[in-house]
Design a protein around this motif. Structure first.
Motif, PDB file in Angstrom:
ATOM      1  N   ASP A  40       8.765  64.944  -9.970  1.00 41.20           N
ATOM      2  CA  ASP A  40      10.007  65.067 -10.712  1.00 41.20           C
ATOM      3  C   ASP A  40      11.173  65.204  -9.751  1.00 41.20           C
ATOM      4  OD1 ASP A  40      10.688  65.810 -13.843  1.00 41.20           O
ATOM      5  OD2 ASP A  40      12.161  66.566 -12.394  1.00 41.20           O
ATOM      6  N   THR A  41      12.226  64.421  -9.983  1.00 42.85           N
ATOM      7  CA  THR A  41      13.406  64.504  -9.120  1.00 42.85           C
ATOM      8  C   THR A  41      14.232  65.744  -9.426  1.00 42.85           C
ATOM      9  OG1 THR A  41      14.601  63.107 -10.676  1.00 42.85           O
ATOM     10  CG2 THR A  41      13.576  62.015  -8.775  1.00 42.85           C
ATOM     11  N   ARG A  42      14.041  66.305 -10.621  1.00 41.34           N
ATOM     12  CA  ARG A  42      14.873  67.433 -11.048  1.00 41.34           C
ATOM     13  C   ARG A  42      14.124  68.764 -10.924  1.00 41.34           C
ATOM     14  NH1 ARG A  42      14.529  65.302 -16.856  1.00 41.34           N
ATOM     15  NH2 ARG A  42      12.411  65.264 -16.014  1.00 41.34           N
ATOM     16  N   THR A  43      12.873  68.689 -10.473  1.00 39.85           N
ATOM     17  CA  THR A  43      11.977  69.858 -10.452  1.00 39.85           C
ATOM     18  C   THR A  43      11.974  70.546 -11.805  1.00 39.85           C
ATOM     19  OG1 THR A  43      13.664  71.337  -9.515  1.00 39.85           O
ATOM     20  CG2 THR A  43      12.207  70.198  -7.974  1.00 39.85           C
ATOM     21  N   ASN A  44      11.908  69.716 -12.837  1.00 32.88           N
ATOM     22  CA  ASN A  44      11.808  70.217 -14.203  1.00 32.88           C
ATOM     23  C   ASN A  44      10.341  70.261 -14.562  1.00 32.88           C
ATOM     24  OD1 ASN A  44      11.940  70.821 -16.878  1.00 32.88           O
ATOM     25  ND2 ASN A  44      12.841  68.862 -17.494  1.00 32.88           N
ATOM     26  N   TRP A  45       9.659  71.362 -14.256  1.00 28.89           N
ATOM     27  CA  TRP A  45       8.218  71.410 -14.452  1.00 28.89           C
ATOM     28  C   TRP A  45       7.820  71.641 -15.898  1.00 28.89           C
ATOM     29  CZ3 TRP A  45       6.697  68.627 -10.946  1.00 28.89           C
ATOM     30  CH2 TRP A  45       7.265  68.707  -9.666  1.00 28.89           C
ATOM     31  N   GLY A  46       8.788  71.811 -16.768  1.00 23.15           N
ATOM     32  CA  GLY A  46       8.475  71.838 -18.187  1.00 23.15           C
ATOM     33  C   GLY A  46       8.165  70.464 -18.740  1.00 23.15           C
ATOM     34  N   ASN A  47       8.677  69.448 -18.083  1.00 28.16           N
ATOM     35  CA  ASN A  47       8.475  68.078 -18.559  1.00 28.16           C
ATOM     36  C   ASN A  47       8.667  67.108 -17.401  1.00 28.16           C
ATOM     37  OD1 ASN A  47       8.069  65.884 -20.249  1.00 28.16           O
ATOM     38  ND2 ASN A  47      10.195  65.799 -20.898  1.00 28.16           N
ATOM     39  N   PRO A  48       7.687  67.032 -16.489  1.00 28.20           N
ATOM     40  CA  PRO A  48       7.835  66.162 -15.323  1.00 28.20           C
ATOM     41  C   PRO A  48       7.988  64.692 -15.702  1.00 28.20           C
ATOM     42  CG  PRO A  48       5.984  67.653 -15.048  1.00 28.20           C
ATOM     43  CD  PRO A  48       6.417  67.761 -16.476  1.00 28.20           C
ATOM     44  N   GLU A  49       8.658  63.976 -14.823  1.00 32.73           N
ATOM     45  CA  GLU A  49       8.938  62.560 -15.090  1.00 32.73           C
ATOM     46  C   GLU A  49       7.685  61.702 -14.971  1.00 32.73           C
ATOM     47  OE1 GLU A  49      12.116  62.914 -12.033  1.00 32.73           O
ATOM     48  OE2 GLU A  49      13.149  61.486 -13.324  1.00 32.73           O
ATOM     49  N   TYR A  50       6.832  61.998 -13.995  1.00 27.58           N
ATOM     50  CA  TYR A  50       5.683  61.148 -13.716  1.00 27.58           C
ATOM     51  C   TYR A  50       4.418  61.993 -13.570  1.00 27.58           C
ATOM     52  CZ  TYR A  50       9.423  57.923 -12.537  1.00 27.58           C
ATOM     53  OH  TYR A  50      10.544  57.143 -12.579  1.00 27.58           O
ATOM     54  N   TRP A  51       3.315  61.406 -14.035  1.00 24.91           N
ATOM     55  CA  TRP A  51       2.013  62.081 -13.988  1.00 24.91           C
ATOM     56  C   TRP A  51       0.979  61.194 -13.308  1.00 24.91           C
ATOM     57  CZ3 TRP A  51       1.222  67.023 -15.619  1.00 24.91           C
ATOM     58  CH2 TRP A  51       2.178  67.591 -16.453  1.00 24.91           C
ATOM     59  N   GLY A  52       0.043  61.840 -12.625  1.00 20.89           N
ATOM     60  CA  GLY A  52      -1.149  61.155 -12.151  1.00 20.89           C
ATOM     61  C   GLY A  52      -2.221  61.168 -13.226  1.00 20.89           C
ATOM     62  N   GLN A  53      -3.366  60.586 -12.916  1.00 21.65           N
ATOM     63  CA  GLN A  53      -4.392  60.372 -13.935  1.00 21.65           C
ATOM     64  C   GLN A  53      -5.348  61.545 -14.083  1.00 21.65           C
ATOM     65  OE1 GLN A  53      -4.796  59.644 -10.897  1.00 21.65           O
ATOM     66  NE2 GLN A  53      -6.962  59.790 -10.384  1.00 21.65           N
ATOM     67  N   GLY A  54      -5.345  62.499 -13.177  1.00 19.43           N
ATOM     68  CA  GLY A  54      -6.224  63.648 -13.287  1.00 19.43           C
ATOM     69  C   GLY A  54      -7.516  63.500 -12.517  1.00 19.43           C
ATOM     70  N   THR A  55      -7.995  64.626 -12.001  1.00 18.22           N
ATOM     71  CA  THR A  55      -9.282  64.662 -11.310  1.00 18.22           C
ATOM     72  C   THR A  55     -10.012  65.922 -11.745  1.00 18.22           C
ATOM     73  OG1 THR A  55     -10.362  64.537  -9.133  1.00 18.22           O
ATOM     74  CG2 THR A  55      -8.309  65.786  -9.231  1.00 18.22           C
ATOM     75  N   GLN A  56     -11.304  65.789 -12.047  1.00 16.50           N
ATOM     76  CA  GLN A  56     -12.076  66.896 -12.611  1.00 16.50           C
ATOM     77  C   GLN A  56     -12.535  67.853 -11.525  1.00 16.50           C
ATOM     78  OE1 GLN A  56     -13.128  67.548 -16.008  1.00 16.50           O
ATOM     79  NE2 GLN A  56     -13.745  69.484 -15.040  1.00 16.50           N
ATOM     80  N   VAL A  57     -12.306  69.126 -11.765  1.00 10.46           N
ATOM     81  CA  VAL A  57     -12.836  70.191 -10.902  1.00 10.46           C
ATOM     82  C   VAL A  57     -13.741  71.072 -11.758  1.00 10.46           C
ATOM     83  CG1 VAL A  57     -12.256  72.256  -9.572  1.00 10.46           C
ATOM     84  CG2 VAL A  57     -10.861  70.184  -9.349  1.00 10.46           C
ATOM     85  N   THR A  58     -14.969  71.230 -11.321  1.00 10.73           N
ATOM     86  CA  THR A  58     -15.925  72.068 -12.030  1.00 10.73           C
ATOM     87  C   THR A  58     -16.454  73.123 -11.074  1.00 10.73           C
ATOM     88  OG1 THR A  58     -16.573  70.210 -13.443  1.00 10.73           O
ATOM     89  CG2 THR A  58     -18.045  72.115 -13.377  1.00 10.73           C
TER      90      THR A  58
END
Length: 119
Positions: free
Chosen positions: A98-116
């Motif tokens: 996020d360019t605005r460091t708005n962590w309530g609603n970031p602009e871009y997301w990655g796809q996720g990686t599972q941690v168990t």
């Protein structure tokens, strides 16, 4: 902007993992970078974030002192070092930009990686 998270896996309680998130498509240092996680049946939660040039980091209370976020702007990559892992850390982990460091609603997301984390 594309974000590609990697490094998840299965680890025993007390162990460590390091997640990576490679970013492409824009100037990496334009973005603050964050990590989030979502456990089964729960809402996505903020884990931590790092400022554009790495001078500031922020962590959720649940991971503070155990997790460390860093970034390498030359490699367009942000890292999440997770130590002293607990079963309750089990989740899908996502990186965000996020360019605005708005962590309530970031602009871009990655796809996720599972941690168990097994007990």
């Amino acid at each position: 902007v594309q974000l590609q998270a990697s490094g998840g896996g299965l680890v025993q309680a007390g162990g460590s993992l390091r997640l990576s998130c490679a970013v492409s498509g824009r100037t990496f240092s334009d973005y603050g970078m964050g990590w989030f996680r979502q456990a089964p049946g729960k809402e996505r939660e903020f884990v931590g974030a790092i400022s554009r040039f790495g001078s500031r980091t922020y962590y959720a209370d649940s991971v503070s002192g155990r997790f460390t976020i860093s970034r390498d702007n030359a490699k367009n990559t942000v890292y999440l070092q997770m130590n002293s892992l607990k079963p309750e850390d089990t989740a899908v982990y996502y990186c965000a930009a996020d360019t605005r460091t708005n962590w309530g609603n970031p602009e871009y997301w990655g796809q996720g990686t599972q941690v168990t984390v097994s007990s």
